[in-house]
Design an enzyme around this catalytic site. Structure first.
Site, mmCIF file in Angstrom:
data_model
loop_
_atom_site.group_PDB
_atom_site.id
_atom_site.type_symbol
_atom_site.label_atom_id
_atom_site.label_comp_id
_atom_site.label_asym_id
_atom_site.label_seq_id
_atom_site.Cartn_x
_atom_site.Cartn_y
_atom_site.Cartn_z
ATOM 1 N N ASP A 177 40.254 42.497 39.390
ATOM 2 C CA ASP A 177 38.680 42.782 39.734
ATOM 3 C C ASP A 177 38.054 43.365 40.609
ATOM 4 O O ASP A 177 38.593 43.658 41.863
ATOM 5 C CB ASP A 177 38.106 41.044 39.566
ATOM 6 C CG ASP A 177 38.680 40.089 39.077
ATOM 7 O OD1 ASP A 177 38.153 40.102 37.962
ATOM 8 O OD2 ASP A 177 39.488 39.384 39.632
ATOM 9 N N ASP A 187 44.636 38.481 36.279
ATOM 10 C CA ASP A 187 43.400 39.830 36.385
ATOM 11 C C ASP A 187 43.245 40.632 37.394
ATOM 12 O O ASP A 187 43.730 40.275 38.190
ATOM 13 C CB ASP A 187 42.611 39.916 35.081
ATOM 14 C CG ASP A 187 41.437 39.386 35.869
ATOM 15 O OD1 ASP A 187 41.456 38.649 36.860
ATOM 16 O OD2 ASP A 187 40.038 38.663 35.217
ATOM 17 N N ASP A 245 39.068 43.647 35.228
ATOM 18 C CA ASP A 245 37.643 43.650 35.452
ATOM 19 C C ASP A 245 36.733 44.493 35.628
ATOM 20 O O ASP A 245 36.966 44.769 37.571
ATOM 21 C CB ASP A 245 36.916 42.421 35.349
ATOM 22 C CG ASP A 245 37.586 41.173 34.204
ATOM 23 O OD1 ASP A 245 37.870 41.488 33.411
ATOM 24 O OD2 ASP A 245 37.227 39.555 34.823
HETATM 25 P P1 GTP Z 1 42.612 34.432 38.778
HETATM 26 O O1 GTP Z 1 42.024 36.586 37.965
HETATM 27 O O2 GTP Z 1 43.373 34.531 38.175
HETATM 28 O O3 GTP Z 1 43.527 35.927 40.368
HETATM 29 O O4 GTP Z 1 41.521 34.548 39.785
HETATM 30 P P2 GTP Z 1 40.404 34.874 40.706
HETATM 31 O O5 GTP Z 1 39.951 34.228 41.275
HETATM 32 O O6 GTP Z 1 40.102 36.410 40.572
HETATM 33 O O7 GTP Z 1 39.435 34.704 38.730
HETATM 34 P P3 GTP Z 1 38.584 35.129 38.013
HETATM 35 O O8 GTP Z 1 38.960 36.959 37.419
HETATM 36 O O9 GTP Z 1 38.910 35.091 36.521
HETATM 37 O O10 GTP Z 1 37.201 35.650 38.271
HETATM 38 C C1 GTP Z 1 36.719 35.958 39.903
HETATM 39 C C2 GTP Z 1 35.918 35.774 40.260
HETATM 40 O O11 GTP Z 1 34.183 36.740 39.454
HETATM 41 C C3 GTP Z 1 35.084 34.477 40.373
HETATM 42 O O12 GTP Z 1 34.340 33.727 41.619
HETATM 43 C C4 GTP Z 1 34.608 34.374 39.364
HETATM 44 O O13 GTP Z 1 33.613 32.943 39.723
HETATM 45 C C5 GTP Z 1 33.770 35.294 39.224
HETATM 46 N N1 GTP Z 1 33.103 35.609 37.368
HETATM 47 C C6 GTP Z 1 34.214 35.576 36.618
HETATM 48 N N2 GTP Z 1 33.099 35.890 35.351
HETATM 49 C C7 GTP Z 1 31.874 35.711 35.803
HETATM 50 C C8 GTP Z 1 30.638 36.392 35.673
HETATM 51 O O14 GTP Z 1 31.175 36.202 34.382
HETATM 52 N N3 GTP Z 1 29.771 36.611 36.069
HETATM 53 C C9 GTP Z 1 29.779 35.722 37.747
HETATM 54 N N4 GTP Z 1 28.864 35.639 38.580
HETATM 55 N N5 GTP Z 1 30.425 35.556 37.929
HETATM 56 C C10 GTP Z 1 32.232 35.464 37.173
HETATM 57 MN MN MN Z 2 40.493 37.586 38.941
HETATM 58 MN MN MN Z 3 38.190 38.453 36.837
#
Ligand code: GTP
Ligand code: MN
Ligand code: MN
Length: 375
Positions: free
Chosen positions: A206, A204, A299
């Site tokens: 972020d 995704d 996100d």
């Molecule tokens: P990919 O998207 O698979 O490339 O990996 P990513 O590391 O970007 O994972 P992800 O998008 O799932 O999450 C990004 C960061 O946001 C991670 O460090 C998560 O721990 C954090 N994160 C995701 N959801 C939440 C949440 O609801 N609360 C908090 N505090 N952190 C979150």
């Molecule tokens: Mn991500």
């Molecule tokens: Mn995410």
């Protein structure tokens, strides 16, 4: 202690947040195997076991060389008996029977396929499997009751399975900037998650958004979302209001690491041609995703300026790095770290910070840049 090729000592610290973990490392042949077992433990709702395998894998990611024999593992932390058995078998036989049979098991594959649907967690997937379902197609075929997120998840399943490229992330950044700037000038927008850590692809994209004047960010998400909807960018969105309250006696205990920022889980629609040429095209409206269209999970998080450093640290990841930061804070410093604040239980006060560097300093940790948080 562990010696590297030059005979110099490697001091491997035991918390992942004390170490530098680059994206590219030398032991993928071992870490991928250990992470299969970690994922399988998650599917079985065994968090302790899952974290143990993830910590073991993470230590190997931080090694500056490829593991060639069990000797190389002497004095390394976080390698339990089970992980060591798996590593030994892979070093000796080229693969581990437990890992391979897990990978091929029907249960594991069905859990992977079903939890791979946006909106579906381990509990729901497990219930469906007990009812004889195996794939996202089975959900449609048998007319399962799906919530709105799961419906979108099934509808855009194959699109969302495709990795998001950095070029696509940049394109979405341009759209988000256009949206934010047109509803509230002067905001700061940051690309978070895996892309901030230097990953070339992600599941995704972020984003973290703030405004230097505290209070201006209130209600911002709703305005951003209406702008995006008017432009026909959104295939799906679910927005949650900010519910964070700072308690004088310290943060409430919370089992999950979910934060309470105003946030939006969404699916963006990109035009494939635009996503190839690198130019945004958002003029068309409608919510269908036809053949010339690309669906991407996005996100969005809005943070008050005073919490921005904590939100930045919390949304950069990796997930294990975040977990280890919180464990370090609690176990070694009697502090509570969240994406909102850092609370010191010995002094009974909140420790403020404007930058990530200040948070690491409060925690008594050496600063680790995002590109080395790939634990
Ligand atoms: P990919 O998207 O698979 O490339 O990996 P990513 O590391 O970007 O994972 P992800 O998008 O799932 O999450 C990004 C960061 O946001 C991670 O460090 C998560 O721990 C954090 N994160 C995701 N959801 C939440 C949440 O609801 N609360 C908090 N505090 N952190 C979150
Ligand atoms: Mn991500
Ligand atoms: Mn995410």
């Amino acid at each position: 202690p562990e010696l590297n090729g030059d005979g110099a000592e490697i001091l491997m610290k035991s918390y992942a947040c004390q170490r530098r973990t680059p994206l590219k490392h030398h032991n993928a042949f071992l870490t991928e195997a250990l992470e299969i077992l970690a994922q399988n433990a998650e599917f079985n709702d065994n968090e302790g076991r899952s974290v143990a395998f993830r910590r073991a894998a993470s230590v190997l990611k931080a090694l500056p060389h490829r593991v060639k024999s069990m000797e190389d593992l002497r004095c390394l932390p976080c390698l339990g008996d089970h992980s060591q058995r798996v590593i030994k078998e892979i070093l000796e036989d080229g693969s581990s029977r437990e890992v391979e049979s897990t990978r091929q098991s029907e249960q594991f594959q069905a859990m992977k396929a079903l939890t791979g649907v946006f909106g579906v967690g381990v509990r729901t997937a497990d219930r469906w499997i007990r009812e004889g379902l195996r794939t996202p197609d089975d959900l449609i075929r048998t007319g399962q009751q799906l919530n709105r997120a799961q419906q979108a998840g099934v509808q855009y399943y194959s699109e969302l399975q495709r990795a998001v490229t950095r070029a696509e992330a940049e394109l979405i950044m341009a759209i988000v900037e256009a949206a934010v700037n047109s509803v509230l000038p002067g905001c700061q927008i940051q690309l978070m998650g895996g892309f901030r850590r230097g990953k070339e692809v992600g599941h995704d994209v972020d984003f973290l958004i703030t405004h230097p004047e505290e209070g201006k960010e209130e209600g911002l998400m709703l305005k951003i979302i209406s702008w995006l909807e008017e432009q026909g960018v959104l295939l799906y969105q679910k927005t949650t209001r900010n519910s964070y309250v700072e308690r004088l006696d310290g943060p409430a205990r919370s089992a999950s690491n979910m934060d309470r920022f105003e946030r939006c889980f969404s699916i963006f629609k990109l035009h494939s041609s635009a996503s190839r040429s690198g130019s945004a095209s958002t003029s068309e409206s409608g919510s269908a995703c036809d053949s010339g269209c690309r669906a991407v999970r996005v996100d969005l998080v809005v943070s008050p300026f005073s919490q921005f450093a904590f939100a930045t640290l919390g949304w950069t990841g990796s997930k294990l790095f975040e977990r280890e930061l919180r464990r370090w804070a609690g176990q070694e410093k009697q502090m509570t770290l969240s994406s909102h604040t850092l609370y010191d239980s010995k002094q009974n006060l909140y420790l403020r910070a404007q930058t990530e560097e200040e948070i690491f300093a409060h925690l008594g940790l050496e600063f680790i840049p995002p590109s080395e948080r790939n634990a």
